[in-house]
Design a protein around this motif. Sequence first.
Motif, PDB file in Angstrom:
ATOM      1  N   THR A  36      35.767  35.929  41.528  1.00 25.46           N
ATOM      2  CA  THR A  36      36.571  35.150  40.884  1.00 25.46           C
ATOM      3  C   THR A  36      35.735  33.737  40.868  1.00 25.46           C
ATOM      4  O   THR A  36      35.046  33.516  41.648  1.00 25.46           O
ATOM      5  CB  THR A  36      38.099  34.713  41.638  1.00 25.46           C
ATOM      6  OG1 THR A  36      37.875  34.281  42.956  1.00 25.46           O
ATOM      7  CG2 THR A  36      38.849  35.939  41.581  1.00 25.46           C
ATOM      8  N   HIS A  70      44.312  38.452  42.117  1.00 29.24           N
ATOM      9  CA  HIS A  70      45.432  38.882  41.379  1.00 29.24           C
ATOM     10  C   HIS A  70      45.778  37.901  40.459  1.00 29.24           C
ATOM     11  O   HIS A  70      46.316  38.360  39.289  1.00 29.24           O
ATOM     12  CB  HIS A  70      46.630  39.293  42.293  1.00 29.24           C
ATOM     13  CG  HIS A  70      47.494  38.169  42.763  1.00 29.24           C
ATOM     14  ND1 HIS A  70      46.958  36.982  43.756  1.00 29.24           N
ATOM     15  CD2 HIS A  70      48.615  37.712  42.390  1.00 29.24           C
ATOM     16  CE1 HIS A  70      47.653  36.122  43.835  1.00 29.24           C
ATOM     17  NE2 HIS A  70      48.546  36.457  43.305  1.00 29.24           N
ATOM     18  N   GLU A  71      45.712  36.736  40.537  1.00 27.53           N
ATOM     19  CA  GLU A  71      46.035  35.534  39.504  1.00 27.53           C
ATOM     20  C   GLU A  71      45.117  35.308  38.716  1.00 27.53           C
ATOM     21  O   GLU A  71      45.156  35.199  37.528  1.00 27.53           O
ATOM     22  CB  GLU A  71      46.551  34.462  40.488  1.00 27.53           C
ATOM     23  CG  GLU A  71      46.872  33.293  39.506  1.00 27.53           C
ATOM     24  CD  GLU A  71      47.913  33.321  38.667  1.00 27.53           C
ATOM     25  OE1 GLU A  71      48.886  34.562  38.984  1.00 27.53           O
ATOM     26  OE2 GLU A  71      48.275  32.814  37.703  1.00 27.53           O
ATOM     27  N   ALA A  73      43.074  37.303  37.686  1.00 25.50           N
ATOM     28  CA  ALA A  73      42.937  38.554  36.522  1.00 25.50           C
ATOM     29  C   ALA A  73      44.130  38.596  35.803  1.00 25.50           C
ATOM     30  O   ALA A  73      43.947  38.555  34.589  1.00 25.50           O
ATOM     31  CB  ALA A  73      43.167  39.988  37.550  1.00 25.50           C
ATOM     32  N   ARG A  74      45.368  38.076  36.317  1.00 28.39           N
ATOM     33  CA  ARG A  74      46.427  38.007  35.406  1.00 28.39           C
ATOM     34  C   ARG A  74      46.306  36.926  34.262  1.00 28.39           C
ATOM     35  O   ARG A  74      46.429  37.060  33.006  1.00 28.39           O
ATOM     36  CB  ARG A  74      47.649  37.404  36.318  1.00 28.39           C
ATOM     37  CG  ARG A  74      49.000  37.674  35.537  1.00 28.39           C
ATOM     38  CD  ARG A  74      50.203  36.798  36.362  1.00 28.39           C
ATOM     39  NE  ARG A  74      49.972  35.320  36.680  1.00 28.39           N
ATOM     40  CZ  ARG A  74      50.173  34.664  35.427  1.00 28.39           C
ATOM     41  NH1 ARG A  74      50.567  34.719  34.350  1.00 28.39           N
ATOM     42  NH2 ARG A  74      49.980  33.171  35.758  1.00 28.39           N
ATOM     43  N   ARG A  75      45.458  35.807  34.551  1.00 24.31           N
ATOM     44  CA  ARG A  75      45.410  34.838  33.741  1.00 24.31           C
ATOM     45  C   ARG A  75      44.263  35.110  32.473  1.00 24.31           C
ATOM     46  O   ARG A  75      44.536  34.530  31.706  1.00 24.31           O
ATOM     47  CB  ARG A  75      44.735  33.553  34.571  1.00 24.31           C
ATOM     48  CG  ARG A  75      45.923  32.965  35.384  1.00 24.31           C
ATOM     49  CD  ARG A  75      45.349  31.545  35.711  1.00 24.31           C
ATOM     50  NE  ARG A  75      46.409  31.022  36.729  1.00 24.31           N
ATOM     51  CZ  ARG A  75      46.555  29.721  37.256  1.00 24.31           C
ATOM     52  NH1 ARG A  75      45.824  28.993  36.704  1.00 24.31           N
ATOM     53  NH2 ARG A  75      47.552  29.549  37.904  1.00 24.31           N
ATOM     54  N   GLU A  76      43.685  36.322  32.996  1.00 28.20           N
ATOM     55  CA  GLU A  76      42.844  36.826  31.894  1.00 28.20           C
ATOM     56  C   GLU A  76      43.441  38.226  31.332  1.00 28.20           C
ATOM     57  O   GLU A  76      42.542  38.784  30.739  1.00 28.20           O
ATOM     58  CB  GLU A  76      41.477  37.025  32.313  1.00 28.20           C
ATOM     59  CG  GLU A  76      40.660  35.628  32.737  1.00 28.20           C
ATOM     60  CD  GLU A  76      39.189  35.947  33.375  1.00 28.20           C
ATOM     61  OE1 GLU A  76      38.852  35.096  34.136  1.00 28.20           O
ATOM     62  OE2 GLU A  76      38.584  36.907  32.846  1.00 28.20           O
ATOM     63  N   GLY A  77      44.632  38.212  31.353  1.00 26.83           N
ATOM     64  CA  GLY A  77      45.232  39.374  30.706  1.00 26.83           C
ATOM     65  C   GLY A  77      44.833  40.807  31.548  1.00 26.83           C
ATOM     66  O   GLY A  77      44.906  41.917  30.700  1.00 26.83           O
ATOM     67  N   ARG A  79      44.051  43.434  35.203  1.00 27.24           N
ATOM     68  CA  ARG A  79      44.985  43.676  36.211  1.00 27.24           C
ATOM     69  C   ARG A  79      43.757  44.734  37.312  1.00 27.24           C
ATOM     70  O   ARG A  79      43.126  45.427  36.571  1.00 27.24           O
ATOM     71  CB  ARG A  79      45.918  44.473  35.862  1.00 27.24           C
ATOM     72  CG  ARG A  79      46.702  45.189  37.489  1.00 27.24           C
ATOM     73  CD  ARG A  79      47.985  46.099  37.102  1.00 27.24           C
ATOM     74  NE  ARG A  79      48.585  46.267  38.365  1.00 27.24           N
ATOM     75  CZ  ARG A  79      48.126  47.658  39.107  1.00 27.24           C
ATOM     76  NH1 ARG A  79      47.146  48.043  38.819  1.00 27.24           N
ATOM     77  NH2 ARG A  79      49.016  47.942  40.338  1.00 27.24           N
ATOM     78  N   ASN A 107      46.253  42.965  43.233  1.00 25.07           N
ATOM     79  CA  ASN A 107      46.999  43.110  42.000  1.00 25.07           C
ATOM     80  C   ASN A 107      48.565  42.915  42.843  1.00 25.07           C
ATOM     81  O   ASN A 107      48.710  42.458  43.907  1.00 25.07           O
ATOM     82  CB  ASN A 107      47.058  44.278  41.586  1.00 25.07           C
ATOM     83  CG  ASN A 107      47.127  45.610  42.406  1.00 25.07           C
ATOM     84  OD1 ASN A 107      47.798  45.627  43.293  1.00 25.07           O
ATOM     85  ND2 ASN A 107      46.113  46.481  42.272  1.00 25.07           N
ATOM     86  N   GLU A 108      49.273  43.417  42.029  1.00 21.41           N
ATOM     87  CA  GLU A 108      51.012  42.806  42.252  1.00 21.41           C
ATOM     88  C   GLU A 108      51.363  43.818  43.511  1.00 21.41           C
ATOM     89  O   GLU A 108      52.162  43.351  44.490  1.00 21.41           O
ATOM     90  CB  GLU A 108      51.972  43.079  41.357  1.00 21.41           C
ATOM     91  CG  GLU A 108      52.027  44.458  40.799  1.00 21.41           C
ATOM     92  CD  GLU A 108      51.025  45.086  40.136  1.00 21.41           C
ATOM     93  OE1 GLU A 108      50.212  44.486  39.898  1.00 21.41           O
ATOM     94  OE2 GLU A 108      51.145  46.354  39.942  1.00 21.41           O
TER      95      GLU A 108
END
Length: 204
Positions: A36, A70-71, A73-77, A79, A107-108
């Motif tokens: 990241t 995890h975050e 990834a989420r911000r880029e749509g 997972r 991830n979550e």
Amino acid sequence: MRGVFVTGTDTDVGKTLVSAWLTQAWGADYWKPVQTGAAEITDYGTVGHLVPDAVIHPATYVFQAPLSPHEAARREGARIDLSALVPPKTDNVLVVEGAGGAMVPLNEIALTVDFMERLGLPALVVTRSNLGTINHTLMTLEVLRRRRIPILGVVMNGQKNPANRQAIEHFGAVPVLAEIQPLPAVTAATVAGLPRPTFQPIGE
Ligand SMILES: Nc1ncnc2c1ncn2[C@@H]1O[C@H](COP(=O)(O)OP(=O)(O)OP(=O)(O)O)[C@@H](O)[C@H]1O
Ligand SMILES: C[C@H](N)[C@H](N)CCCCCC(=O)O
Ligand SMILES: [Mg+2]
């Protein structure tokens, strides 16, 4: 697979420096499965500069934001799927660097330690040498032991601190494999100039 999973008590603790040191000394391959903060810098780019001859395997996931995987990834749509984190094919020793510490979420539901457990490489824990490191190091060791992840040992990064080294070895029941002092600059030359590791990777 022979190698080591370089984890640490925190982000910015020296995992990439230690990974470069081992990659160079062992003539190993390097792999950063999840990167990241790529908008600013990448660990695989850094190791490529510090160890020009090394085989640097492509990261499986690269995200721009300097955040927890995890975050970011989420911000880029996206997972992170643990089943996609397949180690590169190599007959060489493999130095794998985690993102942040062992309890960093991928991830979550999955944490870095879950990935470490699946990968099965022995862990090397990079720790700071200053006040606060005993607690952080013992907690990281506890997490690894609960998952029965083999622990190669600890590398302390920073000014030598014999009392903290003794406490980590005593309470952590783990060897401090090396103590890396503050370097004037982190370059290919200063990395190559570090004392050679007195330990080897394990595994078949
Ligand atoms: N012993 C040292 N002497 C001088 N600079 C150091 C030393 N150890 C680490 N650094 C510097 O501190 C910063 C953080 O180190 P490093 O990138 O290795 O941490 P990290 O644990 O890999 O971080 P991340 O969690 O982002 O992967 C880098 O700029 C690195 O060059
Ligand atoms: C952006 C940073 N350099 C690392 N790549 C990721 C560190 C994630 C830390 C998450 C946390 O422990 O809060
Ligand atoms: Mg790093």
